[in-house]
Design an enzyme around this catalytic site. Structure first.
Site, PDB file in Angstrom:
ATOM      1  N   SER A  29       7.172  17.448  -0.484  1.00 34.68           N
ATOM      2  CA  SER A  29       5.569  16.331  -0.811  1.00 34.68           C
ATOM      3  C   SER A  29       5.186  14.752  -1.028  1.00 34.68           C
ATOM      4  O   SER A  29       5.943  13.989   0.229  1.00 34.68           O
ATOM      5  CB  SER A  29       4.402  16.913  -1.994  1.00 34.68           C
ATOM      6  OG  SER A  29       2.755  16.244  -1.833  1.00 34.68           O
ATOM      7  N   HIS A  80       0.424  24.141   0.333  1.00 32.71           N
ATOM      8  CA  HIS A  80       1.928  23.171  -0.330  1.00 32.71           C
ATOM      9  C   HIS A  80       2.560  23.932  -0.884  1.00 32.71           C
ATOM     10  O   HIS A  80       3.454  23.097  -1.604  1.00 32.71           O
ATOM     11  CB  HIS A  80       0.698  22.212  -0.620  1.00 32.71           C
ATOM     12  CG  HIS A  80       1.745  21.180  -0.796  1.00 32.71           C
ATOM     13  ND1 HIS A  80       1.981  20.365   0.363  1.00 32.71           N
ATOM     14  CD2 HIS A  80       2.009  20.420  -1.784  1.00 32.71           C
ATOM     15  CE1 HIS A  80       2.789  18.866   0.107  1.00 32.71           C
ATOM     16  NE2 HIS A  80       2.035  18.382  -1.451  1.00 32.71           N
TER      17      HIS A  80
END
Length: 820
Positions: free
Chosen positions: A655, A768
């Site tokens: 991320s 994610h």
């Protein structure tokens, strides 16, 4: 704002490992007598066998050779038990997680969700278990469903409400409400709503249950038609109803990572149902609220006549600063009444904005952050609000410069059914119990709820001017650990909480606040059977000075039997966020990298949480930038210690850490290998495609079409011609937080053009949250690829699967069940 989902414990919707026994013989599970044997019992049996053998053979001393052989045999067993092995990536399959603990009203028992990897290693099972607060017993399994979650005790403790998800034709059905009589008997589901049920809350008298559902009138009509068509003798429809799968999108935010596309036709509303006492008692839920907006955080008034809830009734909230409204609605039905507007940001992570009602029923407490000034990061605080028209919330931690319920992240929070935290009132209404984060630790504290507080936008500057610990705060727990979830009895005299440490995934603890000087008691050892066999290492905490004198905290995870006189390869592991923190919790990835022979450096550069408001927000409009310098200073600090081979440096992160990994290799050539995970390459592309907007000047002062130079200057792809480091990209194909097209796909194509060694590893159907709650096999393969890339470029291990034209045949990986 943060790229990370926050507490990975917030991911949505058991194998009988370990020593357990059924609570109700006629209910959910039946265990054999062998399975009911506890570890202490097994040790007792071994001790008894040994002792009786010695006594018996002492009477027959002439058989000395036999005695010697026997003793040697027993000693061999002891040595075998003492031997430990390195942790592996596949040990994930045997982890046990604890989610959503709930303490019974009388304070005698705790119900919790036990989360394990399913038999096929492609998903997770969740079932509800119980353990006595007094300790001394192994946990008991209460429910037999593969997907049971959200246990909630009735006010009298006679029933346990929970959510149950079943499967039909191999696909999960929407979760429904179910009840287990605690005195004995089978559990039963009692709702059948087309869109399911969630967030159940008992009424104070135990006669009704409030919950949420996205079901609408059209869904119910369709369900009724389907039931009628399935009745014997009913006429069959000539043509099936056609449902279009075309999405017409009118909002800037139209999908959410790990959740999917928004459906404006199905807002979340509050429902009520009578609590049944048996499966024969049929009840019908009724919808309490309507309209096109979601409602959340529903709680009952003390007398059960009202339900309080929050709702942001703005069609396009991204044009405004964050805020929400507080409402009440009569439990009997009627139009909701707006009480006041909460002009704060409650949407910053799991538990944000969850309401906690005071003992006298006149106030609510919640966690939120101020929305002015517009920061990159604003510390969350603990707020109290009177339940009176147009009341303004009062900040009781305005002078407390640490993060209330701040994020300390890893990869080992419960991947399902973690539950949410919310503030706990003391019985006299004068105190609030919450968790706070400080320097990578999460501990519980008692805050004075009577302080005047400050609800103005001056809070952030006040914290920066006078950081520190207020005299109105009393620590309830302490130590190098993370309190991940916590609950209490109705009078808050007993606290139950889940603790994680660098060598413990999670376990339940209890603290009796009513006993002066009492210390916490550990109630579970859910992973001891596995971890007793593993050679885990405690990380070394270090602090170092960065380029401008700012102090940076970091940890070093070292291999077992570490020798300071040897040279080791180093992996710099960068957290995402950017506004989260590493800390004193279990991280499987770091332990496995160390077991493979690497030293792992995991720092908290500027921008990280748990160090105060100024430290967290200092990177606004400068991300990435000085945080990169903090990371390099950490690498330099470790190299100075003499045991790192500076020709064998690796860097990785996910991320925001993936963004920084891309940035690092564009600024320096010191790293021999890099793995960027769910990354960002172009801020401009990400601005257009991420699952949340930057319409407010949080990270950038203007949109990319007004200030393109700023976006390009801070985008790693702009420095692609500097990159010489071999790179791997780990991407989830349904990642809406950092879409692959704005990250790894760009970097990969550019590096291929430049003929820099690179590989892209794509994970189907993964969001994610791949590293925290993805499919177990995918999580294992992710670890294998990350370490495999470093093994190849830092250790010289052949990896033909990463070659365009491998010189040897690449074996096909097959998902074998069982064995590591």
């Amino acid at each position: 704002m943060t790229l990370e989902c926050g507490d990975p414990a917030a991911a949505g919707p058991l194998s009988n490992r370990g020593h357990v026994r059924a609570l109700h013989d006629n209910d959910e599970a039946r265990m054999t007598s062998d399975e009911r044997m506890t570890k202490s019992g097994a040790r007792s049996v071994r001790s008894t066998i040994f002792r009786h053998s010695i006594i018996r053979h002492s009477f027959v001393i002439r058989h000395s050779s036999f005695v010697i052989c026997l003793l040697a045999f027993v000693a061999g067993i002891g040595t075998a038990f003492a031997e430990k092995r390195p942790i592996t990536e596949k040990d994930l399959f045997d982890f046990v997680w604890i989610g959503d603990p709930q303490i019974s009203p009388d304070g005698s028992r705790i119900a919790f969700v036990r989360v394990t990897v399913n038999e096929k290693k492609e998903g997770y099972n969740t079932s509800i278990w119980s353990v006595p607060v007094a300790g001394g017993e192994a946990p008991h399994q209460l429910t037999k469903g593969d997907h049971d979650s959200a246990p909630r005790w009735s006010p009298d403790g006679k029933f346990l409400l929970f959510l149950r998800t079943t499967e039909k034709d191999g696909k999960p059905e929407p979760a429904q409400l179910a009840i287990l009589p605690t005195a004995g008997g089978d559990s039963f589901a009692f709702t059948d709503l087309p869109k399911g049920a969630g967030n159940p809350v008992w009424a104070p008298d135990g006669k009704s249950i409030a919950f949420t559902s996205e079901t609408n009138a059209e869904d119910l009509a369709k369900q009724e038609r389907k039931k009628n068509n399935e009745k014997p003798g009913s006429p069959r429809s000539a043509t099936a109803e056609h449902e279009s799968d075309v999405r017409v999108i009118t909002r800037a935010v139209y999908r959410q990572d790990n959740e999917g596309y928004a459906d404006p036709k199905h807002p979340t509303h509050i429902w009520i149902v009578t609590a049944p006492h048996s499966a024969e008692e049929k009840v019908k839920p009724r919808q309490l609220t309507t309209g096109r907006f979601d409602e959340e955080n529903a709680i009952w008034s003390r007398d059960g006549s009202q339900i309080y809830f929050t709702s942001s009734r703005i069609d396009e909230p991204y044009y405004d600063l964050p805020r929400t409204d507080l409402y009440s609605v009569a439990a009997a039905g009627g139009k909701p009444v707006k009480i006041t507007t909460i002009d704060l940001n409650t949407q910053f992570g799991p538990g944000g904005g969850a309401l906690s009602l005071s003992p006298d029923g006149k106030q609510v407490a919640f966690v939120a952050a101020t929305n002015q000034p517009i920061n990159s990061y604003t510390e969350p605080d603990l707020w109290v609000l009177d339940l009176s028209p147009n009341a303004k919330p009062r900040n009781i931690t305005a002078n407390f410069d640490f993060d209330i319920d701040g994020f300390v992240i890893g990869d080992s929070a419960p991947p399902r059914a973690g539950g949410l935290n919310k503030p706990i009132w003391t019985a006299d209404g004068k105190g609030l119990i919450e968790v706070y984060s400080k320097e990578g630790k999460r501990n519980l504290a008692l805050f004075d709820a009577t302080v005047a507080g400050d609800g103005s936008s001056a809070v952030a500057s006040a914290k920066a001017d006078g950081p520190g610990k207020s005299s109105t705060v009393q620590d309830l727990t302490s130590g190098n650990h993370g309190v991940m979830s916590f609950r209490a009895t109705p009078d808050a005299s007993k606290l139950v909480y889940v603790i994680s440490t660098p060598t413990r995934v999670n376990d339940l603890f209890v603290l009796d606040r009513a006993t002066p000087g009492a210390s916490s008691t550990q109630l579970t050892n859910v992973n001891d059977e596995l971890f007793s066999k593993l050679n885990l290492t405690e990380p070394e905490e270090i602090w170092y000075d960065s380029f401008d004198g700012k102090r940076i905290q970091a940890w070093l995870q070292k291999p077992a039997n570490f020798d300071v006189h040897k040279k080791y390869p180093l992996i710099l592991n960068i957290h995402g966020g950017p506004h989260v923190a590493y800390g004193h919790i279990f991280v499987h990835e770091f332990q496995w990298m160390a077991a493979k022979g690497y030293v792992v450096l995991y720092p908290n550069p500027r921008g990280s949480t748990s160090y105060g408001q100024e430290f967290g927000n200092v990177i606004q409009y400068r991300y990435p930038g000085d945080d990169y310098k903090d990371l390099m200073a950490g690498v330099d600090e470790v190299i100075k210690r003499g045991y790192i081979d500076d020709k064998k440096l690796g860097v990785t992160g996910g991320s925001g850490g993936g963004l920084l990994t891309n940035w690092v290799v564009g600024q320096t050539g010191r790293f021999a290998a890099a793995v960027a995970q769910r990354d960002i390459a172009s801020w401009e592309n990400w601005w257009y495609t991420g699952d949340f907007t930057l319409f407010q000047p949080n990270w950038f002062r203007a949109p990319p079409f007004e200030d393109p130079d700023e976006y390009r200057a801070r985008s790693p792809i702009s420095y692609i011609t500097n990159v010489k480091t071999p790179m791997m990209f780990i991407l989830g194909e349904t990642d809406y937080r950092t879409p692959p097209g704005a990250g790894g796909e760009q970097m990969f194509r550019a590096l291929k053009f430049r003929k820099i060694p690179t590989v892209m590893v794509r994970f189907p159907n993964e969001s994610h949250e791949l590293s925290r709650s993805g499919q177990p096999w995918h999580r294992v393969e992710r670890l294998q690829h990350i370490v495999g890339w470093f093994d190849h470029w830092l250790m010289g291990v052949p990896k033909p699967e990463y070659e365009v034209a491998p010189q040897e045949e690449v074996p096909i990986k097959r998902a074998t069940i069982g064995g590591n």
